[in-house]
Motif scaffolding. Structure first.
Motif, mmCIF file in Angstrom:
data_model
loop_
_atom_site.group_PDB
_atom_site.id
_atom_site.type_symbol
_atom_site.label_atom_id
_atom_site.label_comp_id
_atom_site.label_asym_id
_atom_site.label_seq_id
_atom_site.Cartn_x
_atom_site.Cartn_y
_atom_site.Cartn_z
ATOM 1 N N ALA A 8 0.788 -1.071 -0.072
ATOM 2 C CA ALA A 8 0.044 0.044 -0.188
ATOM 3 C C ALA A 8 0.721 1.312 -0.109
ATOM 4 O O ALA A 8 2.115 1.112 0.291
ATOM 5 N N SER A 9 0.380 2.551 -0.505
ATOM 6 C CA SER A 9 1.194 3.625 -0.184
ATOM 7 C C SER A 9 1.157 3.861 1.351
ATOM 8 O O SER A 9 0.401 3.836 1.960
ATOM 9 N N PRO A 10 2.245 4.942 1.124
ATOM 10 C CA PRO A 10 2.450 5.661 2.641
ATOM 11 C C PRO A 10 1.157 6.538 2.994
ATOM 12 O O PRO A 10 0.800 6.361 4.196
ATOM 13 N N GLY A 11 0.666 7.056 2.171
ATOM 14 C CA GLY A 11 -0.419 7.736 2.382
ATOM 15 C C GLY A 11 -1.591 7.208 2.804
ATOM 16 O O GLY A 11 -2.290 7.650 3.671
ATOM 17 N N TYR A 12 -2.044 5.993 2.031
ATOM 18 C CA TYR A 12 -2.930 5.232 2.435
ATOM 19 C C TYR A 12 -2.939 4.834 3.924
ATOM 20 O O TYR A 12 -3.787 4.703 4.671
ATOM 21 N N SER A 25 11.494 2.939 -4.146
ATOM 22 C CA SER A 25 11.594 4.202 -4.104
ATOM 23 C C SER A 25 10.585 4.899 -3.289
ATOM 24 O O SER A 25 10.446 6.292 -3.092
ATOM 25 N N GLY A 26 9.937 3.927 -2.357
ATOM 26 C CA GLY A 26 8.916 4.623 -1.295
ATOM 27 C C GLY A 26 7.611 4.781 -1.682
ATOM 28 O O GLY A 26 6.981 5.363 -0.897
ATOM 29 N N ARG A 27 7.325 4.402 -3.142
ATOM 30 C CA ARG A 27 6.056 4.848 -3.423
ATOM 31 C C ARG A 27 5.063 3.765 -2.924
ATOM 32 O O ARG A 27 3.763 3.836 -2.831
ATOM 33 N N LEU A 28 5.316 2.492 -2.532
ATOM 34 C CA LEU A 28 4.634 1.566 -1.859
ATOM 35 C C LEU A 28 5.305 0.994 -0.642
ATOM 36 O O LEU A 28 6.569 0.985 -0.619
ATOM 37 N N VAL A 29 4.946 0.295 0.137
ATOM 38 C CA VAL A 29 5.233 -0.292 1.504
ATOM 39 C C VAL A 29 4.882 -1.657 1.376
ATOM 40 O O VAL A 29 3.692 -1.775 1.385
ATOM 41 N N VAL A 30 5.730 -2.723 1.893
ATOM 42 C CA VAL A 30 5.301 -4.037 2.053
ATOM 43 C C VAL A 30 4.599 -4.002 3.332
ATOM 44 O O VAL A 30 5.267 -3.766 4.376
ATOM 45 N N LEU A 31 3.550 -5.085 3.427
ATOM 46 C CA LEU A 31 2.892 -5.285 4.592
ATOM 47 C C LEU A 31 2.979 -6.814 5.003
ATOM 48 O O LEU A 31 3.034 -7.757 4.038
ATOM 49 N N LEU A 32 2.392 -7.329 6.240
ATOM 50 C CA LEU A 32 2.412 -8.547 6.565
ATOM 51 C C LEU A 32 3.547 -9.368 6.283
ATOM 52 O O LEU A 32 3.514 -10.174 5.859
ATOM 53 N N GLU A 33 4.838 -8.744 6.579
ATOM 54 C CA GLU A 33 6.290 -9.370 6.085
ATOM 55 C C GLU A 33 6.320 -10.791 6.725
ATOM 56 O O GLU A 33 6.954 -11.560 6.299
#
Length: 308
Positions: A168-172, A252-260
């Motif tokens: 998901a994006s940092p903003g979301y 690039s920071g546009r997306l962040v990985v979740l539930l790693e």
């Protein structure tokens, strides 16, 4: 049925080496075999081609005519073969490639540009689809696919190991919080992919030996993997994508990985893993243009050129 080209070559060897024994030596066969084939040739055409003595041979009128025609025919064939072989250095013709939309636009298309610098006479047909297209029915030369294929009629070369990740994006995440366990996704906007009209909205999570399936309720759906990723980057929800597709966006920071702590995938019945493969038909003689593209692709991914 008589092999006419072989007969022409045999007769030309007899004439040019001035005898059956010398021709047999040149052709690496026995004089008796040459004599038998010559008799069969004369019988086939119903004419006498040679007058033989113990030391030499003399052409009849019909033999002279047959020799000249044979020589011309064999020369034309040799020229054609040389021309066809020389064309292997200048690759021409159509090259039909299929790839998932996201991968095709962001990885395969730039790679194809580099390949065409070396082989500008080729005409690529790049078919982008997130559906699994049949290679034979689609008359495709090579296909980029995620997952392992069981079809024994195809060759599958792994280009990169990969996995699927939630992003998901940092903003979301700033607006909606970050899920801690898979069940938290029920409280989030999830972005779904359509494949051949089917919703891939049953996601699987692995933690050690434990496995659980989660049916998401998508807030948006698309059959275009790049579109789904674009929605995630723009802050519209959480997406399940191949790492190959989102690696640069994460870096690039546009997306962040979740539930790693969880390995993620679509449900096993609709997915065969996430490793990226290059697939092509099993053929004894792969066209030079296809072989060149296969070799270029393997080198390209081996060097991780697409990251640069």
């Amino acid at each position: 049925m008589m092999d006419k080209l072989a007969s022409m070559a045999l007769f030309a060897a007899i004439v040019e080496h001035n005898g059956l024994a010398a021709a047999a030596k040149h052709l690496n066969t026995s004089p008796a075999s040459v004599s038998t084939k010559l008799k069969a040739l004369e019988h086939h055409y119903g004419v006498k081609l040679l007058n033989r003595t113990t030391r030499t041979v003399h052409l009849t009128d019909e033999g002279e005519q047959f020799y000249q025609l044979s020589k011309t025919t064999l020369q034309h064939i040799a020229e054609m073969e040389n021309q066809m072989m020389s064309q292997q250095d200048v690759l021409r013709g159509n090259l039909r490639i299929s790839a998932p939309r996201d991968l095709g636009k962001n990885v395969v298309a730039p790679m194809l540009d580099r390949f065409l610098v070396r082989h500008p006479a080729l005409v690529p047909h790049l078919i982008l689809s997130d559906d699994i297209l049949p290679i034979h029915d689609g008359r495709l030369d090579v296909v980029f696919r995620y997952g392992h294929l069981e079809d024994s009629q195809l060759v599958s070369r792994r280009l990169r190991t990969s996995r699927r990740v939630l992003c998901a994006s940092p903003g979301y995440l700033e607006r909606n919080g970050r899920p801690a366990v898979p069940e938290d996704l029920h409280q989030h906007q999830c972005l779904g992919l359509l494949r051949a009209g089917e919703q891939l909205t049953r996601w699987t999570f692995f933690a050690g030996k434990d496995k659980q399936h989660l049916a998401i309720q998508p807030s948006r759906l698309s059959n275009d993997g790049e579109m789904v990723k674009r929605w995630a980057i723009d802050g519209h929800g959480i997406v399940l994508k191949s790492w190959v597709d989102v690696e640069q966006d994460v870096q690039s920071g546009r997306l962040v990985v979740l539930l790693e702590d969880y390995l993620q995938d679509f449900a096993p019945e609709v997915s065969e893993g996430a490793d990226l493969h290059l697939v092509y038909p099993t053929r004894q003689h792969v066209p030079a243009r296809t072989r060149a593209f296969i070799d270029f692709t393997l080198d390209y991914f081996r060097a991780d050129t697409f990251r640069s």
